[in-house]
Write a protein that holds these residues in place. Structure first.
Motif, PDB file in Angstrom:
ATOM      1  N   SER A 263      18.589 -56.954   8.181  1.00 44.46           N
ATOM      2  CA  SER A 263      18.882 -55.636   7.798  1.00 44.46           C
ATOM      3  C   SER A 263      18.301 -54.804   6.450  1.00 44.46           C
ATOM      4  O   SER A 263      18.212 -53.673   6.459  1.00 44.46           O
ATOM      5  CB  SER A 263      20.323 -55.737   7.635  1.00 44.46           C
ATOM      6  N   LEU A 266      12.213 -53.674   6.579  1.00 41.02           N
ATOM      7  CA  LEU A 266      11.650 -52.458   7.190  1.00 41.02           C
ATOM      8  C   LEU A 266      10.901 -52.518   8.446  1.00 41.02           C
ATOM      9  O   LEU A 266      10.941 -51.787   9.032  1.00 41.02           O
ATOM     10  CB  LEU A 266      10.598 -51.834   5.951  1.00 41.02           C
ATOM     11  N   THR A 269      13.871 -52.016  10.654  1.00 40.29           N
ATOM     12  CA  THR A 269      14.389 -50.935  10.639  1.00 40.29           C
ATOM     13  C   THR A 269      13.722 -49.869  11.237  1.00 40.29           C
ATOM     14  O   THR A 269      14.043 -48.986  12.162  1.00 40.29           O
ATOM     15  CB  THR A 269      14.746 -50.339   9.079  1.00 40.29           C
ATOM     16  N   ASN A 270      12.215 -49.882  11.151  1.00 41.50           N
ATOM     17  CA  ASN A 270      11.485 -48.899  11.824  1.00 41.50           C
ATOM     18  C   ASN A 270      11.228 -49.299  13.215  1.00 41.50           C
ATOM     19  O   ASN A 270      11.252 -47.915  13.934  1.00 41.50           O
ATOM     20  CB  ASN A 270      10.043 -48.984  11.018  1.00 41.50           C
ATOM     21  N   GLU A 272      13.624 -50.149  15.340  1.00 41.69           N
ATOM     22  CA  GLU A 272      14.803 -49.690  15.956  1.00 41.69           C
ATOM     23  C   GLU A 272      15.349 -48.513  15.753  1.00 41.69           C
ATOM     24  O   GLU A 272      16.134 -47.871  16.498  1.00 41.69           O
ATOM     25  CB  GLU A 272      16.005 -50.495  14.956  1.00 41.69           C
ATOM     26  N   LEU A 273      14.485 -47.393  15.217  1.00 39.33           N
ATOM     27  CA  LEU A 273      14.841 -46.229  14.847  1.00 39.33           C
ATOM     28  C   LEU A 273      14.598 -45.402  16.159  1.00 39.33           C
ATOM     29  O   LEU A 273      13.800 -45.856  16.839  1.00 39.33           O
ATOM     30  CB  LEU A 273      13.877 -45.601  13.999  1.00 39.33           C
ATOM     31  N   ARG A 297      14.489 -60.119  14.884  1.00 43.94           N
ATOM     32  CA  ARG A 297      15.546 -60.643  14.195  1.00 43.94           C
ATOM     33  C   ARG A 297      16.033 -61.857  13.744  1.00 43.94           C
ATOM     34  O   ARG A 297      16.336 -62.415  12.510  1.00 43.94           O
ATOM     35  CB  ARG A 297      16.820 -59.893  14.746  1.00 43.94           C
TER      36      ARG A 297
END
Length: 489
Positions: A263, A266, A269-270, A272-273, A297
């Motif tokens: 989580s 980055l 995060t990127n 999954e955007l 993950r």
């Protein structure tokens, strides 16, 4: 005598290659002259000093050569006019003009020592020195990637502050008489994951899941989705996904990959955007599948270990140590003719490094995707193409008869195409090919078997192809010297 166009281009290309050799002189001389004059202003010495004026004259002359060679260097390397290049070019030209103006005006002021213009001259010199430094920074960003200097600077500052906080905390504990009790580490240090990573059995018993193999399972995902911009020596935005240590090291409070915490990573995060988000990665092409995201993950949860694998992005161990040579006028003319012609199809042709005689052709971002006909147009560059990226293209399984004409190739990407066994059979006869990417293609065990004949092969990606575990087993028995990355346990 009037030079032929090809000869003139060859000489102008030579002038362009002088840019890296001369660019440091005006920057260094201009900044040193500014420092000397700043000290002279503090001492209230009349200016300009003879040393500073001499340095400015040399800087001005070399700056003209630097600006001229830089212009031709960018033109003949066919660099797109990015914001960095635009600013680098015009601020550099402005600095060259200012240096020449300072040299002439400084000579006049020095000849008339009673003039009151010394202060203004020094102020302009300081501004010019700042422009020279900023121009050099922009040049470094274009060559080494954005944040090349600033990332290292902020990392050093962060690490220093962290060390100081830890030292202060330890001193306070000592003064308060608080003894520290050694504890068994429950997490792996971000900078020492490779040395302290838990063995596979430990990971399995701790998390109840099989360990994720970085080389076999994560590298293929990065290769297919990320290395176009952030690997294989390309570090757009200063992001180095071809450097495991870089990925797993904190920078300015952020992590590309934070071991144990997806989580806060980055990378996760990127990818999954939503596609509509400006920060979504990859910015073009297919999105990373949910299965691949889950695998990344799980790898991070398990500690993001590199295991005993290779460094990601190192598609060819010899990529940056290939033999260099001087290109002939005819070869330069061919490159200059084909580069804009292929650009019309969305294919970029560029040297592996500034001034290199080894070239790369990249068709992976072409829209619409190119086919066999467009690949054939690259044959005129076969003598110096060492990397050919046909990922996501519309090539057929018949393109192998064209590719075999590229006998200088070291690396080829065919992932996410219709390439299959016929292409593999053709590639088996090449002499220098070291790395092949058949990810998400029609390659079967028959084509895999034919590649055992490719003596120069060192790395082969077949993730999500139509090969079987048995085919991979037979390949490994026949070619234990080749690293086969198939995504299988």
């Amino acid at each position: 005598m009037i030079l032929a166009v090809s000869s003139l281009d060859a000489w102008l290309t030579f002038v362009g290659t002088l840019h890296p050799a001369v660019l440091h002189f005006p920057i260094a001389l201009g900044i040193v002259a500014a420092i000397v004059e700043l000290w002279g202003a503090v001492r209230r010495d009349p200016g300009p000093s003879s040393f500073a004026l001499t340095a400015v004259w040399f800087a001005a002359i070399v700056a003209v050569v630097t600006a001229t060679s830089g212009w031709f260097n960018a033109e003949f390397l066919n660099r797109g006019l990015s914001l960095n290049l635009f600013l680098h070019r015009w601020i550099g030209i402005a600095a060259a003009v200012l240096l020449m103006t300072l040299a002439i005006s400084g000579s006049i002021i020095r000849a008339r020592p009673k003039t009151s213009l010394s202060g203004a001259w020094r102020m302009v010199l300081l501004a010019t020195a700042g422009a020279l430094g900023f121009t050099g920074h922009l040049g470094g960003s274009m060559v080494y990637g954005d944040g090349y200097i600033t990332d290292a600077l902020w990392s050093a500052i962060d690490q220093t502050e962290k060390s100081q906080r830890e030292a202060a905390a330890n001193d306070a504990k000592v003064q308060l008489g608080i003894a520290q009790t050694p504890q068994v580490a429950t997490a792996v240090s971000a900078t020492a994951v490779s040395e302290t990573a838990l063995p596979a059995a430990a990971v399995l018993s701790a998390g109840g899941k099989a360990p994720v193999d970085f080389t076999k399972q994560i590298v293929p995902i990065l290769t297919a989705n990320c290395y176009e911009c952030h690997g294989n020596g390309k570090h757009k935005g200063g992001v180095h996904l071809d450097d495991w240590k870089w990925m797993t090291t904190e920078r300015k409070g952020e992590w590309a990959v934070k071991p144990g915490d997806p989580s806060a990573s980055l990378l996760v995060t990127n990818i999954e955007l939503p596609e509509s988000d400006d920060s979504a990665m990859p910015p073009t092409g297919n999105r990373v599948s949910s299965a691949d995201i889950a695998l990344i993950r799980e790898w991070i949860v398990q500690g993001a270990s590199a295991g005993n694998g290779i460094s990601p992005g190192a598609v060819s161990d010899n990529r940056w140590s290939l033999p260099e040579r001087s290109l002939t006028a005819d070869e330069l003319a061919r490159i200059q003719a084909q580069t804009p012609a292929m650009a019309k199809f969305g294919v970029t042709v560029q040297p592996l490094a500034q001034g290199s005689s080894n070239y790369e052709a990249n068709a992976s971002l072409a829209a619409p995707p190119i086919g066999d006909v467009q690949v054939e147009k690259l044959v005129s560059l076969a003598d110096f193409l060492v990397v050919l990226n046909l990922a996501n293209s519309a090539i057929s399984d018949l393109v192998g008869s064209i590719i075999v004409q590229f006998q200088s190739l070291r690396v080829i990407r065919l992932d996410h195409t219709q390439a299959g066994d016929q292409v593999a059979a053709q590639l088996a006869g090449m002499q220098k090919l070291e790395s092949i990417n058949f990810v998400s293609t029609k390659l079967t065990d028959a084509g895999l078997a034919s590649l055992t004949k490719l003596k120069s092969l060192r790395r082969l990606y077949i993730w999500s192809s139509q090969t079987t575990p048995e085919g991979s087993k037979q390949f490994r028995l026949a070619r234990p010297d080749v690293q086969l990355i198939d995504g299988q346990e």
